[in-house]
Design an enzyme around this catalytic site. Structure first.
Site, short mmCIF file in Angstrom:
data_model
loop_
_atom_site.label_atom_id
_atom_site.label_comp_id
_atom_site.label_asym_id
_atom_site.label_seq_id
_atom_site.Cartn_x
_atom_site.Cartn_y
_atom_site.Cartn_z
N HIS A 141 -2.17 6.37 -7.59
CA HIS A 141 -2.90 7.38 -8.37
C HIS A 141 -4.19 7.74 -7.63
CE1 HIS A 141 -4.49 9.71 -11.59
NE2 HIS A 141 -3.69 9.24 -12.51
N ALA B 235 -4.81 3.40 -2.67
CA ALA B 235 -4.62 3.28 -1.23
C ALA B 235 -4.16 1.87 -0.87
CB ALA B 235 -5.93 3.61 -0.51
N LEU C 262 -5.49 2.78 -8.53
CA LEU C 262 -6.26 4.01 -8.64
C LEU C 262 -7.23 4.13 -7.47
CD1 LEU C 262 -7.44 6.48 -10.20
CD2 LEU C 262 -8.94 4.85 -11.39
N SER C 263 -7.26 5.29 -6.83
CA SER C 263 -8.22 5.61 -5.79
C SER C 263 -8.16 4.58 -4.66
CB SER C 263 -9.62 5.72 -6.39
OG SER C 263 -10.51 6.34 -5.50
N ALA C 264 -9.23 3.80 -4.44
CA ALA C 264 -9.18 2.75 -3.42
C ALA C 264 -8.05 1.78 -3.72
CB ALA C 264 -10.51 2.02 -3.33
#
Length: 420
Positions: free
Chosen positions: A275, A256, A251-253
């Site tokens: 995500h 990535a 998720l998020s970081a």
């Protein structure tokens, strides 16, 4: 606050508010490099740009989960990047006035924060586990540093080779919080698989973000990718894991970071779930990280990995995510599709969760009719795990269920049947 900001920072503020992020980022970069011409106040005795003698400069961490910029502990570093810590490359040195500017811009840009979503406090007590299930703590150490982790072993596990899903939490989160919010352990019980939750410590990033924006954490056999891949292999050695069915999501970081792992270790991870994240190579420093979160990476993110095939990838992103622009989800898909030997067929499906969000699901299939890329755009959602439990942080229970759909997609793919 404007009265105490140097002229160069005020100009960067104006450019940012006008949506001219590339110009604002370039100006920030010049300020970071100590370009006095970029800021006339820097030359005056009372100018706030520059570091007082005898004091360590501030180190700034971009918070990919909230978009805010926050102080980390002062760090002694002789150059713009530091290799201190457990494989973490520190962000560029930042004077106080520039830190204040970024704080102000973050607050102005985000308004209510996570798109109006409430950040639920993590559950104070862990959810009950089925009898026989285990959620064990462990750690992995290598040349790049060390990381702790939690590993969920379902009650249904009997020792035979099973799939392994690696779950990378977002900023400020923990393995327990992320497990609760995504409900992935409950799905592990249903499907009889193991779930690994690597933990990012505050010593590696003040907000416990994976350092997706650092060049040293975007390459194979370096930094955090090497630690997560090494941890994955350690769990595979110590437990009965099917090497053809190992997956990574975040998720998020963490999303990535998952995209980076898919590009740098395609032989290890059979499929990837991203995500609300960004593509591998979407940023290379502080200004480009800030800009990518706001409007997507400039141009096509560079492929810094080893992938010579389409790494099956499923993306979830909401169209009202004001923390990580939804254009980043498009770029994750485009990066994965770039290695396709021939064009992929695209089909768009639309649906509605009962009592929840509408969504668009774009499916990309190869010449053999196999789905290799899948993109979910949640209409009206924000920066949160879709379909997650309100007992965890950064979740949107209104769905669709990202955990279940990711796992369904994962189990359709093995290394042996990898797309060309």
């Amino acid at each position: 606050m404007n009265a105490i900001l140097p002229k160069g920072i005020l100009e960067a503020t104006r450019l940012t508010r006008e949506g001219r992020l590339a110009e604002a980022s370039a100006l920030l970069q010049r300020l970071l490099q100590g370009d006095a011409a970029a800021d006339p106040a820097a030359a005056t005795p009372h100018g706030t740009v520059g570091t007082p003698t005898g004091r360590w400069p501030h180190i700034i961490d971009v918070h990919p989960e909230t978009g805010e910029v926050s102080d980390a502990k002062p760090a002694p570093t002789a150059g713009p990047w530091s290799a201190a810590g457990m494989g973490k490359a520190a962000l560029p040195q930042m004077p106080e006035a520039l830190r204040g500017f970024l704080d102000q811009v973050s607050q102005d840009a985000l308004g209510q924060g996570l798109d109006g979503l409430v950040r639920h406090a993590p559950a104070t007590t862990p959810e009950p586990m089925p009898e026989g299930a285990r959620f064990v703590a462990g750690s992995f150490a290598a040349e790049a540093g060390s990381r702790a982790y939690k590993l969920y072993i379902p009650s249904t596990h009997r020792g035979g080779p099973v799939p392994l899903v690696v779950m990378l939490h977002g900023c400020t989160q923990s393995p327990d919080d992320f497990a609760t919010g995504t409900r992935m352990n409950a799905l592990a019980e249903e499907h009889g698989l193991l779930v690994l939750y690597p933990a990012q410590p505050s010593s590696a990033n003040a907000q416990k973000c994976w350092n997706w924006f650092s060049p040293g954490d975007q390459r194979r056999d370096q930094g955090e990718p090497s630690l997560i891949a090494g941890m994955t292999r350690q769990v595979m050695r110590e437990h009965a894991v099917d090497p053809q069915r190992v997956y990574v999501a975040g998720l998020s970081a963490g999303g990535a970071a998952a995209a980076i792992l898919g590009q740098t270790y395609p032989e290890l991870y059979a499929a990837v779930g991203v995500h609300s994240g960004l593509a591998c190579g979407a940023a290379r420093d502080l200004p480009s990280a800030f800009a990518a979160m706001r409007q997507g990476a400039a141009g096509t993110p560079l492929r810094t990995g080893e992938a010579q095939r389409v790494v099956p990838t499923i993306v979830f992103h909401a169209d009202r995510d004001t923390t990580v622009h939804p254009r980043n989800g498009d770029q994750v898909i485009a990066q994965s599709a770039a290695t396709a030997a021939s064009g992929l067929r695209t089909d768009i499906q639309r649906g509605q969760v009962v009592g929840g969000h509408a969504y668009s699901r774009t499916v990309h299939t190869n010449a053999a009719g196999q789905t290799v890329l899948e993109q979910w755009l949640i209409h009206g959602g924000g920066h949160a795990w879709s379909g997650g439990s309100p007992a965890g942080s950064y979740t949107d229970p209104r769905g669709p269920d990202a955990s279940r759909e990711m796992l369904r997609f994962f189990l359709e793919h093995t290394q042996r049947a990898a797309a060309p």
